[in-house]
Design a protein around this motif. Structure first.
Motif, PDB file in Angstrom:
ATOM      1  N   ASP A  72       0.803  -1.218   0.000  1.00 37.17           N
ATOM      2  CA  ASP A  72       0.000   0.000   0.000  1.00 37.17           C
ATOM      3  C   ASP A  72       0.842   1.278   0.000  1.00 37.17           C
ATOM      4  OD1 ASP A  72      -2.371  -1.456   0.067  1.00 37.17           O
ATOM      5  OD2 ASP A  72      -2.323  -1.618   2.248  1.00 37.17           O
ATOM      6  N   VAL A  73       2.177   1.148  -0.001  1.00 32.16           N
ATOM      7  CA  VAL A  73       3.033   2.333  -0.030  1.00 32.16           C
ATOM      8  C   VAL A  73       2.873   3.039  -1.375  1.00 32.16           C
ATOM      9  CG1 VAL A  73       5.426   3.146   0.007  1.00 32.16           C
ATOM     10  CG2 VAL A  73       4.683   1.393   1.616  1.00 32.16           C
ATOM     11  N   ASP A  74       2.636   4.339  -1.338  1.00 33.04           N
ATOM     12  CA  ASP A  74       2.370   5.126  -2.547  1.00 33.04           C
ATOM     13  C   ASP A  74       3.661   5.764  -3.045  1.00 33.04           C
ATOM     14  OD1 ASP A  74       1.413   6.765  -4.539  1.00 33.04           O
ATOM     15  OD2 ASP A  74      -0.296   7.492  -3.391  1.00 33.04           O
ATOM     16  N   TYR A  75       4.047   5.436  -4.275  1.00 35.14           N
ATOM     17  CA  TYR A  75       5.258   5.997  -4.868  1.00 35.14           C
ATOM     18  C   TYR A  75       4.949   7.118  -5.856  1.00 35.14           C
ATOM     19  CZ  TYR A  75       7.441   1.790  -2.962  1.00 35.14           C
ATOM     20  OH  TYR A  75       7.882   0.796  -2.117  1.00 35.14           O
ATOM     21  N   THR A  76       3.686   7.493  -5.987  1.00 35.21           N
ATOM     22  CA  THR A  76       3.311   8.502  -6.982  1.00 35.21           C
ATOM     23  C   THR A  76       3.625   9.915  -6.515  1.00 35.21           C
ATOM     24  OG1 THR A  76       1.023   8.616  -6.134  1.00 35.21           O
ATOM     25  CG2 THR A  76       1.488   7.026  -7.894  1.00 35.21           C
ATOM     26  N   PHE A  77       3.700  10.130  -5.206  1.00 33.43           N
ATOM     27  CA  PHE A  77       4.008  11.462  -4.691  1.00 33.43           C
ATOM     28  C   PHE A  77       5.519  11.711  -4.748  1.00 33.43           C
ATOM     29  CE2 PHE A  77      -0.040  10.540  -2.553  1.00 33.43           C
ATOM     30  CZ  PHE A  77      -0.741  11.691  -2.862  1.00 33.43           C
ATOM     31  N   GLU A  78       5.882  12.926  -5.096  1.00 34.52           N
ATOM     32  CA  GLU A  78       7.284  13.315  -5.126  1.00 34.52           C
ATOM     33  C   GLU A  78       7.745  13.607  -3.700  1.00 34.52           C
ATOM     34  OE1 GLU A  78       9.494  13.422  -7.521  1.00 34.52           O
ATOM     35  OE2 GLU A  78       8.106  12.668  -9.032  1.00 34.52           O
ATOM     36  N   ARG A  79       8.429  12.627  -3.097  1.00 31.83           N
ATOM     37  CA  ARG A  79       8.910  12.805  -1.718  1.00 31.83           C
ATOM     38  C   ARG A  79      10.253  12.128  -1.489  1.00 31.83           C
ATOM     39  NH1 ARG A  79       5.560   8.394   1.804  1.00 31.83           N
ATOM     40  NH2 ARG A  79       4.819   7.091   0.101  1.00 31.83           N
ATOM     41  N   GLY A  80      10.918  11.733  -2.573  1.00 33.74           N
ATOM     42  CA  GLY A  80      12.243  11.142  -2.454  1.00 33.74           C
ATOM     43  C   GLY A  80      12.252   9.688  -2.050  1.00 33.74           C
ATOM     44  N   LEU A  81      11.110   9.011  -2.194  1.00 35.99           N
ATOM     45  CA  LEU A  81      11.025   7.605  -1.811  1.00 35.99           C
ATOM     46  C   LEU A  81      11.380   6.730  -3.003  1.00 35.99           C
ATOM     47  CD1 LEU A  81      10.351   5.655   0.457  1.00 35.99           C
ATOM     48  CD2 LEU A  81       7.972   5.667  -0.311  1.00 35.99           C
ATOM     49  N   ASP A  82      12.452   5.976  -2.873  1.00 37.05           N
ATOM     50  CA  ASP A  82      12.973   5.126  -3.941  1.00 37.05           C
ATOM     51  C   ASP A  82      12.420   3.710  -3.780  1.00 37.05           C
ATOM     52  OD1 ASP A  82      14.392   3.746  -5.826  1.00 37.05           O
ATOM     53  OD2 ASP A  82      16.372   4.183  -5.005  1.00 37.05           O
ATOM     54  N   SER A 235       3.053  17.639   2.805  1.00 36.25           N
ATOM     55  CA  SER A 235       2.350  16.589   3.526  1.00 36.25           C
ATOM     56  C   SER A 235       1.424  15.830   2.589  1.00 36.25           C
ATOM     57  CB  SER A 235       1.543  17.200   4.678  1.00 36.25           C
ATOM     58  OG  SER A 235       0.640  16.260   5.203  1.00 36.25           O
ATOM     59  N   ILE A 236       1.501  14.503   2.625  1.00 40.99           N
ATOM     60  CA  ILE A 236       0.605  13.684   1.805  1.00 40.99           C
ATOM     61  C   ILE A 236      -0.842  13.884   2.242  1.00 40.99           C
ATOM     62  CG2 ILE A 236      -0.020  11.302   1.210  1.00 40.99           C
ATOM     63  CD1 ILE A 236       2.889  10.567   1.417  1.00 40.99           C
ATOM     64  N   ARG A 237      -1.054  14.027   3.547  1.00 49.18           N
ATOM     65  CA  ARG A 237      -2.415  14.263   4.048  1.00 49.18           C
ATOM     66  C   ARG A 237      -2.985  15.545   3.462  1.00 49.18           C
ATOM     67  NH1 ARG A 237       0.018  11.875   8.667  1.00 49.18           N
ATOM     68  NH2 ARG A 237       0.849  13.867   9.370  1.00 49.18           N
ATOM     69  N   LYS A 238      -2.145  16.580   3.390  1.00 51.83           N
ATOM     70  CA  LYS A 238      -2.586  17.857   2.832  1.00 51.83           C
ATOM     71  C   LYS A 238      -2.896  17.722   1.349  1.00 51.83           C
ATOM     72  CE  LYS A 238      -1.152  22.688   2.354  1.00 51.83           C
ATOM     73  NZ  LYS A 238      -0.059  23.669   2.608  1.00 51.83           N
ATOM     74  N   LYS A 239      -2.046  16.980   0.629  1.00 56.07           N
ATOM     75  CA  LYS A 239      -2.274  16.779  -0.804  1.00 56.07           C
ATOM     76  C   LYS A 239      -3.562  16.000  -1.045  1.00 56.07           C
ATOM     77  CE  LYS A 239       2.440  17.041  -2.600  1.00 56.07           C
ATOM     78  NZ  LYS A 239       3.498  16.358  -3.368  1.00 56.07           N
ATOM     79  N   ASN A 240      -3.775  14.962  -0.237  1.00 53.06           N
ATOM     80  CA  ASN A 240      -5.001  14.177  -0.385  1.00 53.06           C
ATOM     81  C   ASN A 240      -6.234  15.035  -0.131  1.00 53.06           C
ATOM     82  OD1 ASN A 240      -3.738  11.786  -1.074  1.00 53.06           O
ATOM     83  ND2 ASN A 240      -3.561  11.090   1.045  1.00 53.06           N
ATOM     84  N   LEU A 241      -6.131  15.944   0.843  1.00 52.62           N
ATOM     85  CA  LEU A 241      -7.239  16.840   1.130  1.00 52.62           C
ATOM     86  C   LEU A 241      -7.501  17.757  -0.056  1.00 52.62           C
ATOM     87  CD1 LEU A 241      -9.300  17.886   3.194  1.00 52.62           C
ATOM     88  CD2 LEU A 241      -7.548  19.468   4.031  1.00 52.62           C
TER      89      LEU A 241
END
Length: 282
Positions: A72-82, A235-241
């Motif tokens: 369930d980890v989301d890689y679509t957001f730009e946050r430096g997660l490889d 914040s992903i929460r903010k983006k989702n909102l």
């Protein structure tokens, strides 16, 4: 005879075999197998059942804050997660090698979720995991110290294969918390794996920990040889909102338009039946 067999399997707590054998009595799967295949089927069913129950116990004992899996980890957001780095971590070699992992990033970037996902995977792989909010753990251990039971609690923490300290260094540590943290880190250094999440950059931990000697000792053990995941962005929460807002606005607009349409329809209907109300009398 079949009922007696089922009862004996249940009494021996062979629940996987019990369920598989019961299912075989309700369909034709047994007739399609040789004796060896059927015995193997019962054995695999028991193995899978025990493993699933062990994972559930491990997850319950870990006391995770979130229900999170790596799928369930989301890689679509730009946050430096490889994704490649996460998949390498998911192999749990760093746990087997007793290495530490530090996940840093601003609020809402998914640090705790990622840590929990890796913790859940560790439970699936048979490791003992403990999740704790750092501030709450320090408070609980200070109470234990006052009661005289802290040695038993520290021993329990030392034994887990993966310790997740969430929200590390969110507030300055007092003298007792520094001493307890030093005990935890010293007990686990190069013996067990510790995962730390923090909003505070690692370079600022020295000031938050406080007292020079303990800060040097703690950071020397957990920073210099640890693996790192550094997240950034909004914040992903903010983006989702924000993503939900347009839909909410559309629904409100649709409701307003619907009300307007009904009002106009009503006025037109009244006008047809009683035009004098709108045109006045001559």
């Amino acid at each position: 005879m079949n009922n007696q067999t089922l009862e004996k399997l249940r009494q021996m707590r062979l629940f996987g075999m019990h369920d598989a054998f019961k299912t075989s009595l309700e369909n034709t799967i047994k007739e399609k197998m040789t004796q060896n295949q059927f015995v193997s089927h019962l054995g695999h069913s028991e193995f899978d059942n025990r493993k699933n129950r062990a994972v559930k116990r491990a997850v319950r004992a870990a006391q995770f804050r979130y229900n999170a899996t790596l799928d369930d980890v989301d890689y679509t957001f730009e946050r430096g997660l490889d994704r490649n780095q996460v998949e390498r971590l998911a192999a749990m070699e760093f746990v087997r090698d007793h290495k530490d992992l530090i996940i840093t990033g601003s609020t809402g970037t998914g640090k705790s979720y990622l840590a929990t996902s890796l913790g859940y995977k560790a439970c699936q792989d048979g490791f003992r995991v403990m999740y704790a909010s750092t501030a709450k753990l320090m408070s609980q251990l200070k109470i234990s110290k006052a009661k005289g039971t802290i040695l038993a609690d520290l021993k329990r923490i030392e034994r887990v294969d993966m310790l997740i300290l969430d929200d590390f260094c969110m507030q300055p540590l007092d003298a007792r918390s520094r001493g307890i943290l030093m005990d935890i880190i010293e007990d686990r250094h190069q013996r067990r794996s510790t995962m730390i999440t923090s909003q505070i950059p690692v370079k600022d931990w020295y000031d938050v920990i406080g007292e020079k000697t303990i800060a040097d000792a703690v950071l020397d053990r957990i920073v210099h040889h640890s693996l790192r995941v550094e997240l950034f962005g909004e914040s992903i929460r903010k983006k989702n909102l924000n993503l939900k807002m347009p839909m909410d606005r559309c629904l409100r607009l649709q409701k307003l338009l619907s009300c307007s349409f009904k009002a106009n329809s009503y006025l037109c209907s009244v006008g047809r039946h009683n035009p004098d109300r709108f045109m006045g009398e001559n």
